[in-house]
Write an enzyme that holds these catalytic residues in place. Structure first.
Site, mmCIF file in Angstrom:
data_model
loop_
_atom_site.group_PDB
_atom_site.id
_atom_site.type_symbol
_atom_site.label_atom_id
_atom_site.label_comp_id
_atom_site.label_asym_id
_atom_site.label_seq_id
_atom_site.Cartn_x
_atom_site.Cartn_y
_atom_site.Cartn_z
ATOM 1 N N ASP A 1 -10.760 2.230 -24.115
ATOM 2 C CA ASP A 1 -11.481 2.133 -22.848
ATOM 3 C C ASP A 1 -11.187 3.339 -21.963
ATOM 4 O OD1 ASP A 1 -12.902 -0.191 -23.178
ATOM 5 O OD2 ASP A 1 -11.279 -1.474 -22.473
ATOM 6 N N PRO B 1 0.820 -1.224 0.000
ATOM 7 C CA PRO B 1 0.000 0.000 0.000
ATOM 8 C C PRO B 1 0.847 1.264 0.000
ATOM 9 C CG PRO B 1 -0.090 -1.080 2.150
ATOM 10 C CD PRO B 1 0.687 -1.985 1.255
ATOM 11 N N GLU C 1 1.164 -8.549 8.660
ATOM 12 C CA GLU C 1 1.445 -7.141 8.943
ATOM 13 C C GLU C 1 2.374 -6.546 7.878
ATOM 14 O OE1 GLU C 1 -0.286 -5.479 11.065
ATOM 15 O OE2 GLU C 1 0.863 -3.667 10.616
ATOM 16 N N ARG D 1 -4.341 -7.123 -20.576
ATOM 17 C CA ARG D 1 -5.209 -6.512 -21.591
ATOM 18 C C ARG D 1 -4.394 -5.782 -22.665
ATOM 19 N NH1 ARG D 1 -8.631 -2.915 -20.869
ATOM 20 N NH2 ARG D 1 -10.538 -3.791 -21.695
HETATM 21 C C1 LIG Z 1 -2.039 -5.739 5.846
HETATM 22 S S1 LIG Z 1 -0.974 -5.330 4.529
HETATM 23 C C2 LIG Z 1 0.385 -4.603 5.382
HETATM 24 C C3 LIG Z 1 0.268 -3.125 5.548
HETATM 25 C C4 LIG Z 1 1.474 -2.501 6.253
HETATM 26 N N1 LIG Z 1 1.522 -2.886 7.625
HETATM 27 C C5 LIG Z 1 1.387 -0.979 6.131
HETATM 28 O O1 LIG Z 1 0.860 -0.353 7.026
HETATM 29 O O2 LIG Z 1 1.827 -0.434 5.105
HETATM 30 C C6 LIG Z 1 -0.359 -6.895 4.031
HETATM 31 C C7 LIG Z 1 0.092 -6.995 2.591
HETATM 32 O O3 LIG Z 1 -1.015 -6.791 1.736
HETATM 33 C C8 LIG Z 1 -0.585 -6.215 0.527
HETATM 34 N N2 LIG Z 1 -1.388 -4.986 0.311
HETATM 35 C C9 LIG Z 1 -2.278 -4.452 1.167
HETATM 36 N N3 LIG Z 1 -2.850 -3.354 0.667
HETATM 37 C C10 LIG Z 1 -2.324 -3.181 -0.573
HETATM 38 C C11 LIG Z 1 -2.511 -2.215 -1.594
HETATM 39 N N4 LIG Z 1 -3.362 -1.192 -1.458
HETATM 40 N N5 LIG Z 1 -1.818 -2.360 -2.746
HETATM 41 C C12 LIG Z 1 -0.931 -3.373 -2.905
HETATM 42 N N6 LIG Z 1 -0.697 -4.320 -1.946
HETATM 43 C C13 LIG Z 1 -1.382 -4.228 -0.810
HETATM 44 C C14 LIG Z 1 0.906 -5.954 0.653
HETATM 45 O O4 LIG Z 1 1.586 -6.988 -0.021
HETATM 46 C C15 LIG Z 1 1.122 -6.001 2.153
HETATM 47 O O5 LIG Z 1 2.427 -6.436 2.470
#
Ligand SMILES: C[S@@+](CC[C@H](N)C(=O)[O-])C[C@H]1O[C@@H](n2cnc3c(N)ncnc32)[C@H](O)[C@@H]1O
Length: 262
Positions: free
Chosen positions: A187, A107, A134, A172
């Protein structure tokens, strides 16, 4: 094009890649998807892939060793090892720069969009690392991944759904994947605008009529109508997108009449 996806949950991908367009694309060999179970790269008796965070904080963090081992063996890259006797040798980026982009789903990464999908589609091969719990030990981000991508400003439980999103959006753009080769270029978001309204039969459904112009057979007028409706839809739903679109004077006039302010 080949995708290598590194995950603790390969079973999550079954439905997404085994139906519809992606299934067809895989069958036609334009698209290859390999799923790699990170747990299979553990060397300890209990196949441990995560551990508690240093200094507390709750949750579990994915350990670096199995992720490095899995990615390095599949992509055939080797880690730099610091020569203990020669502190002046520094690893340039810890690993020999791989030819294949290694994308960590996170994220915190750059925000995925149509431009990035098109850019990624130019690669022959992409590796995607799915975090979970996490998150992932920082050394994976710093010394293994070459890119970090987020699919939106929200947090999911794992990187598996983001990986599916990226494979789908990138695929795509691979020639031959879509029945309609123009689709990825016409698109929403392809040229900065959202696509206007689309209709199919019947021409009259519960008294709601398909716009007459679409039944006219006049392609020049239909194209002009489509462009106008794309402008209208973009103005109504995502007006900020219009800032990056090259607009003719006539189009600006049309938008101003809708209430657009440059
Ligand atoms: C619960 S998340 C960890 C978030 C992290 N503790 C933080 O606060 O940035 C677990 C995993 O989900 C994936 N993930 C969660 N949200 C994502 C997003 N918006 N885009 C891409 N990967 C995401 C990532 O691979 C991440 O390591």
């Amino acid at each position: 094009m080949r995708f290598d996806i590194f995950t603790l949950f390969p079973e999550m991908f079954a439905g997404a890649f085994d139906s519809s367009m992606l299934k067809r694309a895989r069958a036609a060999r334009g698209l290859e998807i390999f799923l790699h179970d990170i747990r299979a790269a553990t060397t300890d008796k209990h196949h441990v892939t995560d551990d508690t965070p240093y200094a507390g904080g709750g949750g579990m963090i994915m350990k670096p060793e199995p992720i490095f081992a899995a990615v390095e063996s599949v992509l055939e890259i080797r880690s730099w090892k610091l020569d203990a006797g020669n502190a002046s040798i520094q690893p340039p980026n810890s690993i020999v720069q791989p030819l294949t982009p290694i994308i960590l789903l996170s994220p915190q990464g750059r925000l995925f969009n149509s431009t990035i999908a098109r850019e990624l589609a130019r690669a022959d091969r992409l590796a995607l690392i799915c975090g979970h719990y996490e998150g992932v030990d920082e050394r994976v981000r710093a010394h293994l991944a070459t890119d970090e991508i987020s699919i939106g400003d929200y947090v999911l439980t794992g990187g598996e759904i983001p990986a599916m999103v990226i494979v789908d959006a990138v695929a795509r753009f691979i020639p031959g994947v879509l029945g309609n080769p123009d689709a990825p270029h016409s698109d929403s978001h392809a040229r900065g605008l959202l696509k206007g309204p689309q209709y199919t039969r019947p021409a009259d459904f519960r008294g709601w009529q398909v716009p007459e112009i679409l039944l006219s057979g006049n392609h020049a007028q239909i194209n002009a109508w489509r462009r106008r409706e794309a402008l209208r839809r973009t103005f109504e739903s995502r007006p900020e997108l219009l800032r990056a679109v090259a607009l003719s004077d006539e189009e600006k006039e049309f938008l101003r009449a809708l209430g657009w302010q440059e």
